[in-house]
Design a protein around this motif. Structure first.
Motif, PDB file in Angstrom:
ATOM      1  N   ASN A 481     -29.448 -46.434 -43.875  1.00  0.00           N
ATOM      2  CA  ASN A 481     -29.669 -47.793 -44.375  1.00  0.00           C
ATOM      3  C   ASN A 481     -30.184 -48.646 -43.217  1.00  0.00           C
ATOM      4  O   ASN A 481     -29.490 -48.825 -42.209  1.00  0.00           O
ATOM      5  CB  ASN A 481     -28.347 -48.351 -44.927  1.00  0.00           C
ATOM      6  N   SER A 482     -31.382 -49.165 -43.357  1.00  0.00           N
ATOM      7  CA  SER A 482     -32.022 -49.875 -42.243  1.00  0.00           C
ATOM      8  C   SER A 482     -31.252 -51.137 -41.839  1.00  0.00           C
ATOM      9  O   SER A 482     -31.175 -51.469 -40.650  1.00  0.00           O
ATOM     10  CB  SER A 482     -33.462 -50.248 -42.608  1.00  0.00           C
ATOM     11  N   GLN A 483     -30.660 -51.809 -42.815  1.00  0.00           N
ATOM     12  CA  GLN A 483     -29.909 -53.033 -42.520  1.00  0.00           C
ATOM     13  C   GLN A 483     -28.677 -52.717 -41.668  1.00  0.00           C
ATOM     14  O   GLN A 483     -28.385 -53.405 -40.687  1.00  0.00           O
ATOM     15  CB  GLN A 483     -29.494 -53.713 -43.828  1.00  0.00           C
ATOM     16  N   MET A 484     -27.981 -51.653 -42.019  1.00  0.00           N
ATOM     17  CA  MET A 484     -26.784 -51.267 -41.263  1.00  0.00           C
ATOM     18  C   MET A 484     -27.166 -50.773 -39.871  1.00  0.00           C
ATOM     19  O   MET A 484     -26.512 -51.120 -38.883  1.00  0.00           O
ATOM     20  CB  MET A 484     -25.989 -50.194 -42.024  1.00  0.00           C
ATOM     21  N   ARG A 485     -28.209 -49.988 -39.789  1.00  0.00           N
ATOM     22  CA  ARG A 485     -28.641 -49.482 -38.482  1.00  0.00           C
ATOM     23  C   ARG A 485     -29.036 -50.623 -37.553  1.00  0.00           C
ATOM     24  O   ARG A 485     -28.660 -50.624 -36.367  1.00  0.00           O
ATOM     25  CB  ARG A 485     -29.815 -48.516 -38.655  1.00  0.00           C
ATOM     26  N   ALA A 486     -29.773 -51.579 -38.091  1.00  0.00           N
ATOM     27  CA  ALA A 486     -30.215 -52.716 -37.281  1.00  0.00           C
ATOM     28  C   ALA A 486     -29.016 -53.506 -36.771  1.00  0.00           C
ATOM     29  O   ALA A 486     -28.995 -53.959 -35.610  1.00  0.00           O
ATOM     30  CB  ALA A 486     -31.140 -53.616 -38.103  1.00  0.00           C
ATOM     31  N   ARG A 487     -28.009 -53.656 -37.643  1.00  0.00           N
ATOM     32  CA  ARG A 487     -26.812 -54.428 -37.244  1.00  0.00           C
ATOM     33  C   ARG A 487     -26.040 -53.705 -36.129  1.00  0.00           C
ATOM     34  O   ARG A 487     -25.584 -54.325 -35.173  1.00  0.00           O
ATOM     35  CB  ARG A 487     -25.899 -54.613 -38.465  1.00  0.00           C
ATOM     36  N   ILE A 488     -25.890 -52.396 -36.268  1.00  0.00           N
ATOM     37  CA  ILE A 488     -25.177 -51.614 -35.243  1.00  0.00           C
ATOM     38  C   ILE A 488     -25.915 -51.706 -33.906  1.00  0.00           C
ATOM     39  O   ILE A 488     -25.292 -51.946 -32.857  1.00  0.00           O
ATOM     40  CB  ILE A 488     -25.032 -50.144 -35.685  1.00  0.00           C
ATOM     41  N   GLU A 489     -27.242 -51.561 -33.925  1.00  0.00           N
ATOM     42  CA  GLU A 489     -28.031 -51.633 -32.685  1.00  0.00           C
ATOM     43  C   GLU A 489     -27.948 -53.007 -32.049  1.00  0.00           C
ATOM     44  O   GLU A 489     -27.831 -53.133 -30.824  1.00  0.00           O
ATOM     45  CB  GLU A 489     -29.489 -51.261 -32.975  1.00  0.00           C
TER      46      GLU A 489
END
Length: 536
Positions: A481-489
């Motif tokens: 999920n791009s939204q979750m990945r972006a938030r983690i990064e």
């Protein structure tokens, strides 16, 4: 989480009102006595003083035993001669009872226990547990409780072992439990004898741990304990029954399976259900409730008992208890954690009955606070349980709409749960880093700790919880999920960290996965973690 971890947060390692002191008698009065008979007190003091003056040596022992054996023979003879005329053997029974009381002085000289055994007194004593006169049997129970008391045996390992072995060889467990079934809580003396019976069994297990399985194999004690726990009314013996059952279940898979087969899961669910919308009325009752949850968590170790828990709607009951926000809240989370660990059907049921909302409220820190649980340690333990529970959900629900519902929790409200997850990640990471530095600089008698011991110390300081958080992050990342990945990064960047940090935590976890559940299970678990490591 491991069963030892769970139990360490409760009565048999902490929590609750603390374990009752050995030898502390069951209360047989409901109010304080207003008028004290001073002459009675004086008599008691004199008798205690006289007992203290008795020098207990081998000569005294032989004298006491000889007198006891003589009284026993007289009683047997009188009963045989006048079986239908109690008046004719009443005096011999009083004399026998008196001699049993006199034998209590031996508790002051445990070093003489091997001599007591060699005099072949144990069979004679234990046979009296089946005596027609309940008062005689009760006196024997009191004597056994005194002789095996923890304070008495503490510094006398070898004499204690000799006595306990002799008692068990002469069927003490079977005879104690047979007698237990004829005692009633409606009689104050018999109620005290019930308590002393349970105390004696506990004492025997402390000296000989194997007795925990023996008493379940050879007697109907478990049936009696479950019957006592089923009773709606609370009393000190119900509390003690819950404690003894927890002791029997703590370290024995055989006992866990046996109690499960005896409908134990259902009995314990019924017992804790009494507190789903009310709190215990006293610290003793609160301790009993913790004992009941200890028993439930132990029972949830074998797979077949997890199945029984789900079928008996245990998942639903635990969620109800959490929603009611009473004192059993934390214990319900703990039971769910045990039920859902490596058991997908429990995870699926949890999602189906709308448990996610309740679990994630706790994850976000919305934990009910009352006088009993406002301590920081309680909050932290509960926090770790919730993390373990969420990790179990991810491990148990791998695909389908349930998986989507679980993942969606981390997207809602602008990924607030990922923010919370990273907040916890940093807190535990800092704690583990601090402990690692401390251990690296620590010297024990100029010898360095081995790597295994260091690793265990780090686990205790929070590494296990940090690893679970990293596993959850692995599941989120692999959802692509791009939204979750972006938030983690973004959150890693804010902390001046990279994905390598998470990868390192996962690698250490991967390298230390044990094979306690078999080599195949170990390889499966390692493969899953390797997938996360490769994805980051």
């Amino acid at each position: 989480m491991e069963v030892a971890d769970a139990l360490n947060t409760n009565n048999h390692g902490g929590g609750g009102g603390g374990k009752r002191k050995r030898g502390e008698s069951v209360s047989t009065s409901t109010a304080a006595t207003d008028v004290v008979d001073l002459s009675l007190l004086e008599a008691v003091e004199k008798s205690q003083s006289a007992a203290a003056d008795v020098v207990v040596d081998i000569k005294t022992l032989k004298k006491l035993v000889l007198s006891f054996e003589r009284r026993l023979r007289d009683n047997i003879a009188a009963r045989l001669k006048h079986p239908n005329n109690p008046d004719k053997f009443a005096d011999s029974e009083v004399d026998l009872h008196d001699d049993l009381q006199k034998l209590k002085v031996l508790a002051g000289a445990p070093e003489l226990y091997p001599d007591l055994v060699n005099l072949n007194t144990i069979p004679s004593l234990l046979n009296l547990l089946s005596h027609d006169n309940t008062d005689i049997a009760i006196a024997v129970v009191q004597l056994l409780q005194d002789l095996t008391d923890e304070d008495v045996l503490e510094d006398n390992d070898e004499p204690a072992r000799v006595l306990v072995e002799a008692l068990i060889e002469n069927n003490v467990l079977e005879l104690l439990v047979q007698n237990l079934h004829r005692l009633s809580d409606s009689d104050l003396d018999e109620m005290a004898a019930v308590y002393n019976t349970l105390a004696t069994i506990e004492n025997l297990i402390e000296v000989k741990p194997a007795a925990a399985e023996m008493v379940c194999e050879r007697t109907r004690l478990v049936r009696w304990l479950l019957g006592k726990i089923k009773a709606r009314e609370f009393d000190s013996n119900k509390q003690y029954a819950s404690e003894i059952l927890a002791i029997l279940l703590q370290s024995s898979m055989a006992n866990q399976k046996k109690v499960g087969q005896m409908n134990g899961v259902d009995v314990l669910l019924q017992a804790v259900a009494m507190y789903k919308s009310k709190d215990p009325k006293s610290s003793d009752e609160a301790e009993m409730l913790e004992n009941l949850f200890d028993c439930l968590c132990c029972l949830l170790m074998p797979l077949e008992n997890k199945e029984r828990f789900v079928k008996a709607e245990g998942v639903e009951l635990m969620i109800i208890i959490m929603k009611q926000k009473k004192s059993a809240y934390g214990s319900a989370v703990r039971a769910l954690d045990f039920a859902m660990t490596t058991y997908p059907p429990a995870c699926e049921r949890f999602v189906d009955v709308l448990g996610l909302k309740t679990a994630f409220a706790a994850f976000m820190g919305k934990i009910p606070v009352n006088k009993r649980n406002k301590k920081e340690q309680y909050q932290e333990e509960l926090e770790e349980r919730i993390i373990s529970l969420i990790a179990s959900l991810f491990g148990g629900i791998l695909r389908g709409s349930r998986r989507e519902r679980l993942l969606s929790k981390f997207v809602e409200n602008e990924c607030e749960k990922i923010d919370r997850l990273m907040e916890l990640y940093m807190r535990y990471s800092d704690r583990v880093k601090s402990e690692t530095e401390r251990l690296d600089n620590l010297v024990f008698d100029d010898l360095e700790m081995d790597e295994e011991e260091k690793y265990n110390r780090k686990l205790e300081s929070g590494l296990y919880t940090l690893q679970l958080i990293a596993v959850i992050l692995g599941h989120l990342w692999c959802s692509e999920n791009s939204q979750m990945r972006a938030r983690i990064e973004l959150l890693l960047k804010q902390q001046k960290l990279t994905k390598n940090h998470i990868r390192d935590i996962l690698q250490e976890y991967h390298d230390n996965i044990g094979d306690v559940d078999g080599l195949e299970e170990k390889e499966r678990a390692q493969a899953k973690i390797q997938k996360f490591i490769s994805a980051f």
